[in-house]
Design a protein around this motif. Structure first.
Motif, PDB file in Angstrom:
ATOM      1  N   MET A 170       0.867  -1.308  -0.062  1.00 44.80           N
ATOM      2  CA  MET A 170      -0.051  -0.020  -0.014  1.00 44.80           C
ATOM      3  C   MET A 170       0.862   1.196   0.017  1.00 44.80           C
ATOM      4  N   VAL A 171       1.839   1.351   0.893  1.00 46.17           N
ATOM      5  CA  VAL A 171       2.823   2.396   0.775  1.00 46.17           C
ATOM      6  C   VAL A 171       3.497   2.637  -0.269  1.00 46.17           C
ATOM      7  N   ALA A 172       4.066   1.520  -0.880  1.00 52.29           N
ATOM      8  CA  ALA A 172       4.641   1.679  -2.247  1.00 52.29           C
ATOM      9  C   ALA A 172       3.592   2.348  -3.213  1.00 52.29           C
ATOM     10  N   GLY A 173       2.445   1.868  -3.100  1.00 53.43           N
ATOM     11  CA  GLY A 173       1.411   2.374  -4.325  1.00 53.43           C
ATOM     12  C   GLY A 173       1.201   4.032  -3.967  1.00 53.43           C
ATOM     13  N   VAL A 174       1.343   4.199  -2.697  1.00 54.20           N
ATOM     14  CA  VAL A 174       1.362   5.793  -2.440  1.00 54.20           C
ATOM     15  C   VAL A 174       2.309   6.506  -3.287  1.00 54.20           C
ATOM     16  N   VAL A 175       3.590   6.007  -2.934  1.00 55.46           N
ATOM     17  CA  VAL A 175       5.003   6.377  -3.698  1.00 55.46           C
ATOM     18  C   VAL A 175       4.935   6.552  -5.090  1.00 55.46           C
ATOM     19  N   VAL A 176       4.498   5.381  -5.787  1.00 52.74           N
ATOM     20  CA  VAL A 176       4.340   5.515  -7.053  1.00 52.74           C
ATOM     21  C   VAL A 176       3.355   6.357  -7.690  1.00 52.74           C
ATOM     22  N   VAL A 177       2.142   6.373  -7.267  1.00 49.43           N
ATOM     23  CA  VAL A 177       1.149   7.298  -7.601  1.00 49.43           C
ATOM     24  C   VAL A 177       1.645   8.820  -7.599  1.00 49.43           C
ATOM     25  N   ALA A 178       2.018   8.887  -6.300  1.00 52.82           N
ATOM     26  CA  ALA A 178       2.482  10.431  -6.012  1.00 52.82           C
ATOM     27  C   ALA A 178       3.570  10.924  -6.800  1.00 52.82           C
ATOM     28  N   ALA A 179       4.609   9.902  -7.232  1.00 50.05           N
ATOM     29  CA  ALA A 179       5.443  10.377  -8.038  1.00 50.05           C
ATOM     30  C   ALA A 179       5.137  10.657  -9.532  1.00 50.05           C
ATOM     31  N   SER A 180       4.016  10.054  -9.818  1.00 49.02           N
ATOM     32  CA  SER A 180       3.370  10.322 -11.260  1.00 49.02           C
ATOM     33  C   SER A 180       2.957  11.743 -11.536  1.00 49.02           C
ATOM     34  N   VAL A 181       2.640  12.513 -10.372  1.00 45.38           N
ATOM     35  CA  VAL A 181       1.873  13.730 -10.510  1.00 45.38           C
ATOM     36  C   VAL A 181       2.892  14.694 -11.528  1.00 45.38           C
ATOM     37  N   PRO A 182       4.222  14.916 -11.541  1.00 50.52           N
ATOM     38  CA  PRO A 182       4.631  15.929 -12.431  1.00 50.52           C
ATOM     39  C   PRO A 182       5.215  15.491 -13.724  1.00 50.52           C
ATOM     40  N   LEU A 183       4.683  14.142 -14.033  1.00 54.38           N
ATOM     41  CA  LEU A 183       5.281  13.536 -15.285  1.00 54.38           C
ATOM     42  C   LEU A 183       4.439  13.783 -16.432  1.00 54.38           C
ATOM     43  N   PRO A 184       4.852  13.555 -17.859  1.00 58.39           N
ATOM     44  CA  PRO A 184       3.956  14.036 -18.877  1.00 58.39           C
ATOM     45  C   PRO A 184       2.870  13.123 -18.740  1.00 58.39           C
ATOM     46  N   ALA A 185       1.916  13.255 -19.629  1.00 62.98           N
ATOM     47  CA  ALA A 185       0.621  12.498 -19.681  1.00 62.98           C
ATOM     48  C   ALA A 185       0.582  11.255 -19.989  1.00 62.98           C
ATOM     49  N   ASP A 186       1.427  10.871 -20.904  1.00 64.37           N
ATOM     50  CA  ASP A 186       1.488   9.462 -21.414  1.00 64.37           C
ATOM     51  C   ASP A 186       2.524   8.634 -20.471  1.00 64.37           C
ATOM     52  N   VAL A 187       3.386   9.289 -20.075  1.00 61.12           N
ATOM     53  CA  VAL A 187       4.204   8.546 -18.997  1.00 61.12           C
ATOM     54  C   VAL A 187       3.364   8.406 -17.797  1.00 61.12           C
ATOM     55  N   ARG A 188       2.690   9.269 -17.154  1.00 63.93           N
ATOM     56  CA  ARG A 188       1.892   9.248 -16.078  1.00 63.93           C
ATOM     57  C   ARG A 188       0.870   8.068 -16.243  1.00 63.93           C
ATOM     58  N   LEU A 189       0.384   7.979 -17.471  1.00 61.98           N
ATOM     59  CA  LEU A 189      -0.620   6.807 -17.529  1.00 61.98           C
ATOM     60  C   LEU A 189       0.261   5.530 -17.540  1.00 61.98           C
ATOM     61  N   ALA A 190       1.352   5.373 -18.062  1.00 57.51           N
ATOM     62  CA  ALA A 190       2.034   4.240 -18.177  1.00 57.51           C
ATOM     63  C   ALA A 190       2.298   3.829 -16.703  1.00 57.51           C
ATOM     64  N   VAL A 191       2.656   4.919 -15.800  1.00 55.98           N
ATOM     65  CA  VAL A 191       2.921   4.529 -14.595  1.00 55.98           C
ATOM     66  C   VAL A 191       1.802   4.067 -13.822  1.00 55.98           C
ATOM     67  N   TRP A 192       0.652   4.594 -14.151  1.00 55.80           N
ATOM     68  CA  TRP A 192      -0.806   4.131 -13.452  1.00 55.80           C
ATOM     69  C   TRP A 192      -0.970   2.761 -13.905  1.00 55.80           C
ATOM     70  N   ALA A 193      -0.547   2.373 -15.221  1.00 48.62           N
ATOM     71  CA  ALA A 193      -0.752   1.043 -15.513  1.00 48.62           C
ATOM     72  C   ALA A 193       0.067  -0.110 -14.752  1.00 48.62           C
ATOM     73  N   PHE A 194       1.350   0.548 -14.723  1.00 49.74           N
ATOM     74  CA  PHE A 194       2.190  -0.235 -13.729  1.00 49.74           C
ATOM     75  C   PHE A 194       1.775  -0.517 -12.438  1.00 49.74           C
ATOM     76  N   PHE A 195       1.023   0.583 -11.971  1.00 51.61           N
ATOM     77  CA  PHE A 195       0.629   0.603 -10.723  1.00 51.61           C
ATOM     78  C   PHE A 195      -0.596  -0.492 -10.307  1.00 51.61           C
ATOM     79  N   VAL A 196      -1.623  -0.244 -11.155  1.00 57.27           N
ATOM     80  CA  VAL A 196      -2.593  -1.303 -11.212  1.00 57.27           C
ATOM     81  C   VAL A 196      -2.299  -2.695 -11.333  1.00 57.27           C
ATOM     82  N   ALA A 197      -1.250  -3.189 -12.291  1.00 56.82           N
ATOM     83  CA  ALA A 197      -0.815  -4.463 -12.570  1.00 56.82           C
ATOM     84  C   ALA A 197       0.041  -5.022 -11.547  1.00 56.82           C
TER      85      ALA A 197
END
Length: 417
Positions: A170-197
């Motif tokens: 859970m804590v790792a998920g918080v870190v990953v999603v929070a780290a995606s905030v400043p990223l470009p839209a396409d990269v952010r979406l890829a990070v979210w996909a990684f988080f879900v999987a």
């Protein structure tokens, strides 16, 4: 514990000072692992909580309806996965550890506030709104993590290993999603996909390991009912999709017929799920519980995606062929619904008892799923596409009904309910 749908119980014993009563009601700690209440009912608060998630799903499905493309479908799948992960955490926490008190209610209402804000940005989460969506989602995950930690610190030492692993993910998920905030839209979406999987995979492994030799039972009728109710609530998006599609087009017999056939697909979803999978307890041990829980993710996603496809069906009702993206979306949604049911059935506690009946039903579901994909690929007219998909769903239910009539005892149990 009093009935879960009721408020604070009237005083039946020795009077308690007001200050003491308020402290107990507001600050009573959650139930530990192992303190499972097997006889409780799903509460009104849980239903209210689920309705807020339905609003989130509606927003995501509307975005898909406006952009039925491969990118739109991918975005929808990722955002829906994030929504479902949050719902799963809130649902399981209430089921395993919640109480009918002020503390539990207050934390749920805070979650609902965050979810309402998330709904504002869910429709365009693949663009600039994704930054705010990610920040709010990370905050929601942090709140959920705090809830799990509040249980962990009260757990018995011998029961802490699995909750510790869960908390780390859970804590790792918080870190990953929070780290995606400043990223470009396409990269952010890829990070979210990684988080879900990654989150689903890690928690699935943890759950399988934990339930290999269960020290206490966690499967309850209220948990099964909660998952089933969520599928039913998501079906509301399919109704909304039909209404939106008909509203956006000029009234005509063809448009109305196409919309009603699409709505009947929703009836087919409900009928198959209600009779094949709902209200049936999953197995406690092994990989069955993990399979049962996580199979509901693609199943619910397919239902919501079909709702988005309904808009395209109605808008293109006069076309000779269904647009390729809409056709694949509808055919794929029906196929996923059927195939996830195939995967779900062996996880049920009564699967071995009625093995021959279940296996024949699974074969019928797989056949219908392949046919649904072929129909999506062939792109018939929208009304014909909807009709064929409806007939496939109807045929699987009829096959199961006849098979269970021959089984005898099983159909008697179902009708007795």
């Amino acid at each position: 514990m009093s009935d879960s749908n009721s408020g604070p119980s009237p005083v039946t014993g020795e009077a308690v000072p007001v200050g003491t009563g308020i402290r107990q009601w507001l600050f009573r700690p959650p139930r530990r692992h192992g303190e499972v209440e097997t006889s409780r009912n799903v509460s009104f608060l849980e239903l209210f909580y689920d309705l807020v998630y339905v609003v989130l799903i509606i927003q995501a499905a509307h975005a898909l309806a406006e952009d039925v493309s491969w990118r739109g479908m991918a975005t929808f799948a990722v955002v829906f996965g994030m929504i479902w992960i949050a719902w799963l955490n809130g649902t399981l926490f209430y089921e395993l550890h919640g109480r009918e008190d002020g503390r539990t209610r207050s934390l749920i209402f805070v979650q609902m506030m965050l979810l309402s804000l998330l709904a504002v940005y869910a429709g365009h989460a693949d663009g600039d709104d994704g930054r705010t969506f990610a920040a709010l989602y990370a905050l929601l995950l942090a709140l959920l993590s705090y809830q799990w930690y509040s249980v962990y610190r009260r757990d018995l030492p011998e029961l802490r290993e699995t909750p510790r692993r869960y908390l780390l993910v859970m804590v790792a998920g918080v870190v990953v999603v929070a780290a995606s905030v400043p990223l470009p839209a396409d990269v952010r979406l890829a990070v979210w996909a990684f988080f879900v999987a990654a989150w689903c995979s890690a928690e699935c492994v943890i759950l399988i390991s934990w339930r290999r030799e269960p020290s206490y039972g966690v499967v309850t009728e209220s948990m099964v009912e909660r998952f089933g109710l969520f599928i039913i609530l998501v079906l509301g998006e399919l109704v909304i999709g039909v209404v939106n599609g008909l509203t956006a087009t000029e009234p005509s017999a063809l448009n109305t017929t196409t919309g009603l056939l699409g709505l009947a697909i929703g009836f087919g979803f409900w009928w198959n799920y209600a009779d094949l999978a709902s209200r049936r307890l999953p197995r406690e041990a092994g990989h069955s519980l993990a399979t049962w829980i996580f199979t509901h993710l693609p199943m619910a996603m397919a239902v919501a995606a079909a709702g988005a496809g309904m808009v395209g069906l109605a808008e293109h009702a006069a076309d000779h062929r269904t647009p390729i993206a809409v056709s694949w979306l509808m055919g794929g949604s029906v196929a996923v619904m059927l195939l996830t049911t195939v995967v779900l059935l062996p996880a049920l506690a009564d699967y071995d008892r009625y093995l021959s009946a279940y296996k024949s039903v699974q074969a019928a579901l797989v056949t219908a799923a392949v046919a649904a994909l072929l129909v999506g690929w062939s792109r018939p007219a929208p009304w014909l596409l909807a009709l064929i998909l409806l007939l496939l769903l109807f045929a699987t239910w009829v096959f199961a009904f006849v098979r269970w009539l021959r089984q005898g005892s099983l159909i008697n149990e179902r009708t007795a309910e």
